[in-house]
Scaffold this active site. Structure first.
Site, PDB file in Angstrom:
ATOM      1  N   ASP A 156       0.665  -1.238  -0.035  1.00  0.00           N
ATOM      2  CA  ASP A 156      -0.007  -0.002   0.135  1.00  0.00           C
ATOM      3  C   ASP A 156       0.921   1.226  -0.103  1.00  0.00           C
ATOM      4  OD1 ASP A 156      -2.351  -1.522  -0.172  1.00  0.00           O
ATOM      5  OD2 ASP A 156      -2.304  -1.792   2.133  1.00  0.00           O
ATOM      6  N   LYS A 176       0.482  -7.968  -2.889  1.00  0.00           N
ATOM      7  CA  LYS A 176      -0.598  -7.614  -3.387  1.00  0.00           C
ATOM      8  C   LYS A 176      -0.441  -6.057  -3.813  1.00  0.00           C
ATOM      9  CE  LYS A 176      -4.183  -5.998  -0.752  1.00  0.00           C
ATOM     10  NZ  LYS A 176      -4.728  -4.751  -1.058  1.00  0.00           N
ATOM     11  N   ASP A 220      -5.177  -6.296  -7.081  1.00  0.00           N
ATOM     12  CA  ASP A 220      -6.358  -5.949  -6.215  1.00  0.00           C
ATOM     13  C   ASP A 220      -7.076  -4.821  -6.551  1.00  0.00           C
ATOM     14  OD1 ASP A 220      -8.115  -5.862  -4.085  1.00  0.00           O
ATOM     15  OD2 ASP A 220      -6.713  -4.929  -2.749  1.00  0.00           O
ATOM     16  N   LEU A 221      -7.521  -4.885  -7.797  1.00  0.00           N
ATOM     17  CA  LEU A 221      -8.200  -3.564  -8.596  1.00  0.00           C
ATOM     18  C   LEU A 221      -9.880  -3.469  -8.216  1.00  0.00           C
ATOM     19  CD1 LEU A 221      -6.107  -2.975 -11.603  1.00  0.00           C
ATOM     20  CD2 LEU A 221      -5.719  -2.201  -9.538  1.00  0.00           C
ATOM     21  N   LYS A 222     -10.352  -4.586  -7.709  1.00  0.00           N
ATOM     22  CA  LYS A 222     -11.749  -4.614  -7.294  1.00  0.00           C
ATOM     23  C   LYS A 222     -12.672  -4.466  -8.467  1.00  0.00           C
ATOM     24  CE  LYS A 222     -10.856  -4.261  -2.334  1.00  0.00           C
ATOM     25  NZ  LYS A 222      -9.568  -3.914  -2.348  1.00  0.00           N
ATOM     26  N   HIS A 225     -15.507  -3.485 -10.874  1.00  0.00           N
ATOM     27  CA  HIS A 225     -17.120  -3.445 -10.737  1.00  0.00           C
ATOM     28  C   HIS A 225     -17.789  -2.635 -11.858  1.00  0.00           C
ATOM     29  CE1 HIS A 225     -20.382  -2.866  -7.522  1.00  0.00           C
ATOM     30  NE2 HIS A 225     -21.229  -3.180  -8.711  1.00  0.00           N
ATOM     31  N   ASP A 226     -18.377  -3.128 -12.731  1.00  0.00           N
ATOM     32  CA  ASP A 226     -18.929  -2.569 -13.782  1.00  0.00           C
ATOM     33  C   ASP A 226     -19.848  -3.452 -14.586  1.00  0.00           C
ATOM     34  OD1 ASP A 226     -19.208  -0.351 -15.887  1.00  0.00           O
ATOM     35  OD2 ASP A 226     -17.164   0.332 -15.251  1.00  0.00           O
ATOM     36  N   ASN A 231     -19.518  -6.408 -19.692  1.00  0.00           N
ATOM     37  CA  ASN A 231     -18.537  -6.240 -20.912  1.00  0.00           C
ATOM     38  C   ASN A 231     -17.170  -5.493 -20.528  1.00  0.00           C
ATOM     39  OD1 ASN A 231     -17.778  -6.261 -23.826  1.00  0.00           O
ATOM     40  ND2 ASN A 231     -17.854  -4.103 -23.641  1.00  0.00           N
ATOM     41  N   THR A 232     -17.392  -4.403 -19.742  1.00  0.00           N
ATOM     42  CA  THR A 232     -16.332  -3.630 -19.095  1.00  0.00           C
ATOM     43  C   THR A 232     -15.383  -4.423 -18.086  1.00  0.00           C
ATOM     44  OG1 THR A 232     -17.598  -1.488 -19.665  1.00  0.00           O
ATOM     45  CG2 THR A 232     -15.592  -1.328 -18.010  1.00  0.00           C
ATOM     46  N   THR A 236     -14.594  -4.963   4.757  1.00  0.00           N
ATOM     47  CA  THR A 236     -14.634  -4.998   6.262  1.00  0.00           C
ATOM     48  C   THR A 236     -14.821  -3.650   6.890  1.00  0.00           C
ATOM     49  OG1 THR A 236     -12.259  -4.873   6.150  1.00  0.00           O
ATOM     50  CG2 THR A 236     -13.333  -7.206   6.742  1.00  0.00           C
ATOM     51  N   GLY A 281      -0.495  -6.357   5.714  1.00  0.00           N
ATOM     52  CA  GLY A 281       0.210  -5.064   5.194  1.00  0.00           C
ATOM     53  C   GLY A 281       1.219  -4.395   6.289  1.00  0.00           C
ATOM     54  N   ARG A 282       0.547  -3.433   7.004  1.00  0.00           N
ATOM     55  CA  ARG A 282       1.458  -2.552   7.974  1.00  0.00           C
ATOM     56  C   ARG A 282       2.210  -3.440   8.894  1.00  0.00           C
ATOM     57  NH1 ARG A 282      -3.424   1.314   8.873  1.00  0.00           N
ATOM     58  NH2 ARG A 282      -4.421  -0.844   8.266  1.00  0.00           N
TER      59      ARG A 282
END
Ligand code: C5P
Length: 235
Positions: A10, A32, A59-61, A63-64, A67-68, A123, A214-215
């Site tokens: 991150d 990630k 990790d680009l999540k 949501h569209d 087709n996209t 979360t 992560g941290r």
């Protein structure tokens, strides 16, 4: 089986990411790459990780419309990442179309197929979100299980969820349905802004496949030692 550690890079620049990867050395295999780093320096960081023989969770999540999302995941294949995700809240048609097109393309070309993973409920969201969105689920756990079921039925390989939900997901959907779980904190670490944290040992006992950390590793004075301690906690 011991879960794999995925270290969350991150950062807002590739140099910061390189520093962590170099100092963690062979103690970490998976990384990630999320929205911030990808927007900042995506191509460079992916090339660097590939050169270091690391595995990549993109990790680009997504949501569209179907087709996209399909086109975005197809385009991501050029990076040869190992895991890519999308929001299960994008719906079954979005997930199913993407899986079908990716399978078709990878079968035809021999390009390696990444694991396709669905994000269930972030979360940062809880029952208040379910109420305000009028989703009709009594608990966030019920909603997560519902979304995980849709992901499985749509052909995804697994989901991102909290470790606490892993046993229910595995028993409902099968032990080969992958769970990727963030919110991990070693017994001795600060919880930072995470609310529902689980220790690496508990995540292992709950049967999760991947823990996202992560941290506790990236902010540690010695990232390699921190990663090795997490490995030992899971033995
Ligand atoms: O530093 P920390 O271990 O809290 O980082 C956890 C990583 O997992 C971050 O990249 C965060 O965005 C991600 N994540 C999360 N909770 C989710 C989904 C992703 O903490 N539900």
């Amino acid at each position: 089986m011991k879960p794999e550690i995925i270290v969350a890079l991150d950062f807002d620049n590739v140099d910061a990411a390189k520093k962590i990867v170099k100092s963690a050395g062979d103690a970490v295999t998976w990384y990630k790459v999320g929205l911030e780093l990808f927007v900042a320096d995506g191509q460079k960081v992916i090339e660097f990780l590939k050169n270091e023989n690391k595995k990549i969770f993109l990790d680009l999540k997504f949501h569209d419309i179907p087709n996209t999302v399909t086109k975005a995941v197809l385009t991501s294949l050029k990076y040869e990442t190992d895991m890519v995700n999308m929001h299960t809240q994008g719906g079954p048609e979005m997930m199913k179309t993407t899986v079908e097109k990716i399978d078709e393309y990878c079968d035809k070309t021999g390009v390696p197929r990444p694991l396709l993973i669905g994000v269930t409920l972030l979360t940062s969201l809880d029952e208040a979100y379910l109420n305000i969105m009028k989703l009709g689920f009594a608990t966030s756990r019920d909603y997560v299980l519902h979304l995980a079921g849709l992901a499985k039925a749509s052909g995804l390989d697994g989901v991102v969820s909290s470790a606490q939900e892993t046993p229910a997901i595995k028993s409902a959907l099968g032990y080969d349905f992958i769970t990727v779980t963030p919110g991990i904190r070693p017994a001795s670490a600060s919880v930072d802004d995470q609310k529902r944290v689980v220790t690496p040992k508990d995540a292992k006992d709950m049967g999760t496949d991947f823990i996202v950390v992560g941290r506790p590793i990236t902010k540690a004075p010695d990232p390699k030692k921190a990663a090795m301690e997490i490995q030992e906690e899971m033995c």
